[in-house]
Design a protein around this motif. Sequence first.
Motif, PDB file in Angstrom:
ATOM      1  N   UNK A  99       7.771  55.751  32.892  1.00 57.16           N
ATOM      2  CA  UNK A  99       6.651  56.679  32.737  1.00 57.16           C
ATOM      3  C   UNK A  99       6.332  57.476  33.976  1.00 57.16           C
ATOM      4  N   UNK A 100       7.362  57.876  34.725  1.00 57.36           N
ATOM      5  CA  UNK A 100       7.179  58.694  35.923  1.00 57.36           C
ATOM      6  C   UNK A 100       7.958  59.999  35.742  1.00 57.36           C
ATOM      7  N   UNK A 101       7.420  60.939  34.952  1.00 54.68           N
ATOM      8  CA  UNK A 101       8.179  62.141  34.575  1.00 54.68           C
ATOM      9  C   UNK A 101       8.563  63.032  35.753  1.00 54.68           C
ATOM     10  N   UNK A 102       7.702  63.143  36.777  1.00 49.96           N
ATOM     11  CA  UNK A 102       8.048  64.013  37.901  1.00 49.96           C
ATOM     12  C   UNK A 102       9.268  63.485  38.650  1.00 49.96           C
ATOM     13  N   UNK A 103       9.277  62.177  38.871  1.00 49.99           N
ATOM     14  CA  UNK A 103      10.445  61.567  39.529  1.00 49.99           C
ATOM     15  C   UNK A 103      11.680  61.682  38.642  1.00 49.99           C
ATOM     16  N   UNK A 104      11.493  61.485  37.332  1.00 52.77           N
ATOM     17  CA  UNK A 104      12.619  61.602  36.405  1.00 52.77           C
ATOM     18  C   UNK A 104      13.198  63.016  36.437  1.00 52.77           C
ATOM     19  N   UNK A 105      12.315  64.019  36.465  1.00 55.80           N
ATOM     20  CA  UNK A 105      12.775  65.408  36.504  1.00 55.80           C
ATOM     21  C   UNK A 105      13.560  65.690  37.782  1.00 55.80           C
ATOM     22  N   UNK A 106      13.066  65.174  38.906  1.00 50.52           N
ATOM     23  CA  UNK A 106      13.738  65.406  40.186  1.00 50.52           C
ATOM     24  C   UNK A 106      15.127  64.764  40.195  1.00 50.52           C
ATOM     25  N   UNK A 107      15.230  63.538  39.692  1.00 48.77           N
ATOM     26  CA  UNK A 107      16.529  62.870  39.659  1.00 48.77           C
ATOM     27  C   UNK A 107      17.456  63.485  38.620  1.00 48.77           C
ATOM     28  N   UNK A 108      16.886  64.004  37.540  1.00 51.41           N
ATOM     29  CA  UNK A 108      17.707  64.677  36.531  1.00 51.41           C
ATOM     30  C   UNK A 108      18.350  65.933  37.132  1.00 51.41           C
ATOM     31  N   UNK A 109      17.567  66.697  37.876  1.00 46.27           N
ATOM     32  CA  UNK A 109      18.108  67.892  38.527  1.00 46.27           C
ATOM     33  C   UNK A 109      19.197  67.499  39.526  1.00 46.27           C
ATOM     34  N   UNK A 110      18.960  66.424  40.231  1.00 49.54           N
ATOM     35  CA  UNK A 110      19.947  65.959  41.218  1.00 49.54           C
ATOM     36  C   UNK A 110      21.228  65.495  40.529  1.00 49.54           C
ATOM     37  N   UNK A 111      21.078  64.746  39.428  1.00 48.44           N
ATOM     38  CA  UNK A 111      22.243  64.263  38.688  1.00 48.44           C
ATOM     39  C   UNK A 111      23.043  65.423  38.119  1.00 48.44           C
ATOM     40  N   UNK A 112      22.346  66.430  37.601  1.00 47.95           N
ATOM     41  CA  UNK A 112      23.017  67.597  37.035  1.00 47.95           C
ATOM     42  C   UNK A 112      23.789  68.360  38.107  1.00 47.95           C
ATOM     43  N   UNK A 113      23.159  68.555  39.259  1.00 48.59           N
ATOM     44  CA  UNK A 113      23.812  69.257  40.358  1.00 48.59           C
ATOM     45  C   UNK A 113      25.042  68.500  40.847  1.00 48.59           C
ATOM     46  N   UNK A 114      24.924  67.195  40.980  1.00 51.90           N
ATOM     47  CA  UNK A 114      26.046  66.381  41.447  1.00 51.90           C
ATOM     48  C   UNK A 114      27.182  66.367  40.432  1.00 51.90           C
ATOM     49  N   UNK A 115      26.832  66.384  39.145  1.00 51.09           N
ATOM     50  CA  UNK A 115      27.858  66.427  38.105  1.00 51.09           C
ATOM     51  C   UNK A 115      28.592  67.761  38.130  1.00 51.09           C
ATOM     52  N   UNK A 116      27.847  68.844  38.277  1.00 52.17           N
ATOM     53  CA  UNK A 116      28.473  70.172  38.365  1.00 52.17           C
ATOM     54  C   UNK A 116      29.407  70.254  39.565  1.00 52.17           C
ATOM     55  N   UNK A 117      29.016  69.583  40.653  1.00 45.89           N
ATOM     56  CA  UNK A 117      29.826  69.634  41.874  1.00 45.89           C
ATOM     57  C   UNK A 117      31.150  68.896  41.710  1.00 45.89           C
TER      58      UNK A 117
END
Length: 241
Positions: free
Chosen positions: A185-203
């Motif tokens: 239940x920590x959506x802001x942290x989830x959003x930040x890690x989701x963006x990080x995971x997406x960027x790392x996957x694209x890389x």
Amino acid sequence: MTIGYPMIRFVLFALILTFFAYPAVSGSPVSAQKTCPLDGEKFEIVETVSCSTMGRTMSFKPVTSCDFVTRLPVCPTTGLPLYKEFSEEELERLRPFVETEDYRTIRNLPPWQRAYRIAEYLQHTGSKRGFQILLMAFWHEHKSFLNNSDLAGKFVEEAEGEMDRDDQGKPFIAAILTYAFAASGEPEQADAWYARATSLTDALGTQNGNVDFLRSYLKRLGECRDMMTSAECLPDAGFRP
């Protein structure tokens, strides 16, 4: 070679990067005897001679043909989780420790979380081992683990350290932490890690064959972030791309 207790020694993300390339091999349970190193008490565990990974859950926990194995043997009388083969020096430190009030408090924790506290006492944390123990706690004790704010914070610290050690594992770790924060239940942290995971996957580009799988998982995870209590988004819900 039997598989069970030694599974904690695996190289986690090497397995993640290859697990879906192999056919499933059904495992059969094999009984084995363990001896508690502190008091010589003998007890039974379950191992297997073969095992394969057949998929993942939404928490990214492997679904295997040998989910019945004893992943973490626990001494019945002392409650000591055998997350490693302890050296004689470590056993000398543990013998008086298990008689203390601090240990009695630790013993109330579920086995993987208890193992991490013992690893802290023995200075085994801040390492691949520390990360693996907390990952297993997240996968196998997720309800109590996510309610333990201190250990959840340690999980992030251990994950960050593991990302520094394992370049290929970075996007997978970030995806797992995305799920953990969304589930707690920590959506802001989830959003930040989701963006990080997406960027790392694209890389990753085309560096390995698992990019499509990870992108499919992140897509499902993105859909789940606002409906984490729905059946298809629960930690043990199955995921197939």
